[in-house]
Design an enzyme around this catalytic site. Structure first.
Site, PDB file in Angstrom:
ATOM      1  N   HIS A  18       0.842  -1.207   0.000  1.00 13.40           N
ATOM      2  CA  HIS A  18       0.000   0.000   0.000  1.00 13.40           C
ATOM      3  C   HIS A  18       0.873   1.252   0.000  1.00 13.40           C
ATOM      4  O   HIS A  18       0.616   2.195  -0.750  1.00 13.40           O
ATOM      5  CB  HIS A  18      -0.880   0.067   1.262  1.00 13.40           C
ATOM      6  CG  HIS A  18      -1.943  -0.984   1.353  1.00 13.40           C
ATOM      7  ND1 HIS A  18      -2.050  -1.835   2.434  1.00 13.40           N
ATOM      8  CD2 HIS A  18      -2.968  -1.309   0.522  1.00 13.40           C
ATOM      9  CE1 HIS A  18      -3.095  -2.626   2.264  1.00 13.40           C
ATOM     10  NE2 HIS A  18      -3.664  -2.338   1.112  1.00 13.40           N
ATOM     11  N   ARG A  92      -2.072  -5.853  -8.470  1.00 14.52           N
ATOM     12  CA  ARG A  92      -1.033  -6.858  -8.254  1.00 14.52           C
ATOM     13  C   ARG A  92      -1.080  -7.880  -9.389  1.00 14.52           C
ATOM     14  O   ARG A  92      -0.662  -7.607 -10.491  1.00 14.52           O
ATOM     15  CB  ARG A  92      -1.241  -7.538  -6.889  1.00 14.52           C
ATOM     16  CG  ARG A  92      -0.833  -6.679  -5.728  1.00 14.52           C
ATOM     17  CD  ARG A  92      -1.423  -7.166  -4.437  1.00 14.52           C
ATOM     18  NE  ARG A  92      -2.874  -7.028  -4.439  1.00 14.52           N
ATOM     19  CZ  ARG A  92      -3.652  -7.218  -3.402  1.00 14.52           C
ATOM     20  NH1 ARG A  92      -3.130  -7.612  -2.266  1.00 14.52           N
ATOM     21  NH2 ARG A  92      -4.945  -7.039  -3.473  1.00 14.52           N
ATOM     22  N   SER A 130      -2.918  -7.764   2.825  1.00  9.50           N
ATOM     23  CA  SER A 130      -3.166  -7.651   4.258  1.00  9.50           C
ATOM     24  C   SER A 130      -3.555  -9.023   4.820  1.00  9.50           C
ATOM     25  O   SER A 130      -3.131  -9.393   5.920  1.00  9.50           O
ATOM     26  CB  SER A 130      -4.308  -6.666   4.531  1.00  9.50           C
ATOM     27  OG  SER A 130      -3.977  -5.392   4.044  1.00  9.50           O
TER      28      SER A 130
HETATM   29  P1  ADP Z   1      -9.865  -3.400  -0.669  1.00 15.74           P
HETATM   30  O1  ADP Z   1     -10.641  -4.032   0.441  1.00 15.74           O
HETATM   31  O2  ADP Z   1     -10.539  -2.210  -1.262  1.00 15.74           O
HETATM   32  O3  ADP Z   1      -9.341  -4.347  -1.695  1.00 15.74           O
HETATM   33  P2  ADP Z   1      -7.174  -3.227   0.354  1.00 15.74           P
HETATM   34  O4  ADP Z   1      -6.764  -2.543   1.606  1.00 15.74           O
HETATM   35  O5  ADP Z   1      -7.011  -4.711   0.313  1.00 15.74           O
HETATM   36  O6  ADP Z   1      -8.643  -2.764   0.100  1.00 15.74           O
HETATM   37  O7  ADP Z   1      -6.408  -2.594  -0.883  1.00 15.74           O
HETATM   38  C1  ADP Z   1      -6.465  -1.245  -1.185  1.00 15.74           C
HETATM   39  C2  ADP Z   1      -5.740  -0.967  -2.499  1.00 15.74           C
HETATM   40  O8  ADP Z   1      -4.359  -1.281  -2.377  1.00 15.74           O
HETATM   41  C3  ADP Z   1      -6.262  -1.823  -3.648  1.00 15.74           C
HETATM   42  O9  ADP Z   1      -6.202  -1.075  -4.832  1.00 15.74           O
HETATM   43  C4  ADP Z   1      -5.283  -2.962  -3.706  1.00 15.74           C
HETATM   44  O10 ADP Z   1      -5.222  -3.533  -4.994  1.00 15.74           O
HETATM   45  C5  ADP Z   1      -3.997  -2.223  -3.366  1.00 15.74           C
HETATM   46  N1  ADP Z   1      -2.980  -3.126  -2.832  1.00 15.74           N
HETATM   47  C6  ADP Z   1      -3.092  -3.980  -1.799  1.00 15.74           C
HETATM   48  N2  ADP Z   1      -1.933  -4.667  -1.613  1.00 15.74           N
HETATM   49  C7  ADP Z   1      -1.075  -4.216  -2.579  1.00 15.74           C
HETATM   50  C8  ADP Z   1       0.272  -4.549  -2.966  1.00 15.74           C
HETATM   51  N3  ADP Z   1       0.956  -5.497  -2.347  1.00 15.74           N
HETATM   52  N4  ADP Z   1       0.805  -3.887  -4.014  1.00 15.74           N
HETATM   53  C9  ADP Z   1       0.083  -2.952  -4.665  1.00 15.74           C
HETATM   54  N5  ADP Z   1      -1.172  -2.613  -4.380  1.00 15.74           N
HETATM   55  C10 ADP Z   1      -1.749  -3.225  -3.354  1.00 15.74           C
END
Ligand code: ADP
Length: 162
Positions: A18, A92, A130
């Site tokens: 993130h 990803r 996460s």
């Molecule tokens: P959601 O519940 O909306 O998917 P997340 O907290 O899981 O929320 O993710 C928020 C954003 O961050 C999303 O666009 C997700 O694709 C991106 N994201 C999560 N992990 C990574 C990562 N390892 N690399 C790049 N982007 C990520």
């Protein structure tokens, strides 16, 4: 005109993946609202909204042009309320694509003036999520190189309590 984006997510908890997206986005946009959204699809969060906000706040302290916030409702309504022209998301693997496509097309239907922008993840974070971090931390595995140190400490604290 100020270029404003919203970077929405669950951030349960925030990971280095993130942070990579937020940092790179902050070089492009003038201001980014990092917003913890209350997502009805995800009901079993490990951290409360307040805890997630604190962890984001502390781990992004060095990025000057971001504002950490939370919102209960439609992302588009939040984006409008802060005058954002853009939604920033990270991509990803291919597995993210269909989910993101669904949300993006719905958001576009709701407001055609707010566009979604994607940043491809850094290779080193392609398989970082996460949920995987929580799974490993739950069994006391080492996730210290995948999350900010405040998050690492918070995970240790959480799983000590359980
Ligand atoms: P959601 O519940 O909306 O998917 P997340 O907290 O899981 O929320 O993710 C928020 C954003 O961050 C999303 O666009 C997700 O694709 C991106 N994201 C999560 N992990 C990574 C990562 N390892 N690399 C790049 N982007 C990520």
């Amino acid at each position: 005109m100020e270029r404003i984006a919203v970077c929405p997510g669950s951030f349960d908890p925030i990971t280095n993946g993130h942070i990579d997206i937020i940092k790179r986005g902050s070089n492009i946009f003038d201001k980014i609202y990092v917003c913890v959204l209350h997502n009805s699809e995800k009901t079993s969060n490990l951290f409360t909204t307040e805890e997630r906000l604190r962890l984001i706040q502390e781990s992004t302290i060095n990025i000057p042009n971001i504002i950490v916030d939370s919102f209960n409702g439609l992302l588009i309504d939040y984006a409008r309320s802060v005058n954002a022209q853009a939604i920033l998301r990270g991509l990803r693997a291919v597995s993210d694509f269909e989910y993101e496509m669904r949300i993006t097309s719905m958001n576009r239907k709701l407001d055609r003036d707010i566009d979604t922008f994607f940043i491809m993840t850094d290779n080193s974070y392609s398989f970082l999520s996460s949920s995987i971090v929580k799974e490993v931390a739950k069994y006391h595995g080492d996730v210290s190189d995948l999350v900010p140190s405040v998050v690492n400490d918070a995970l240790k604290q959480k799983f000590k309590q359980l």
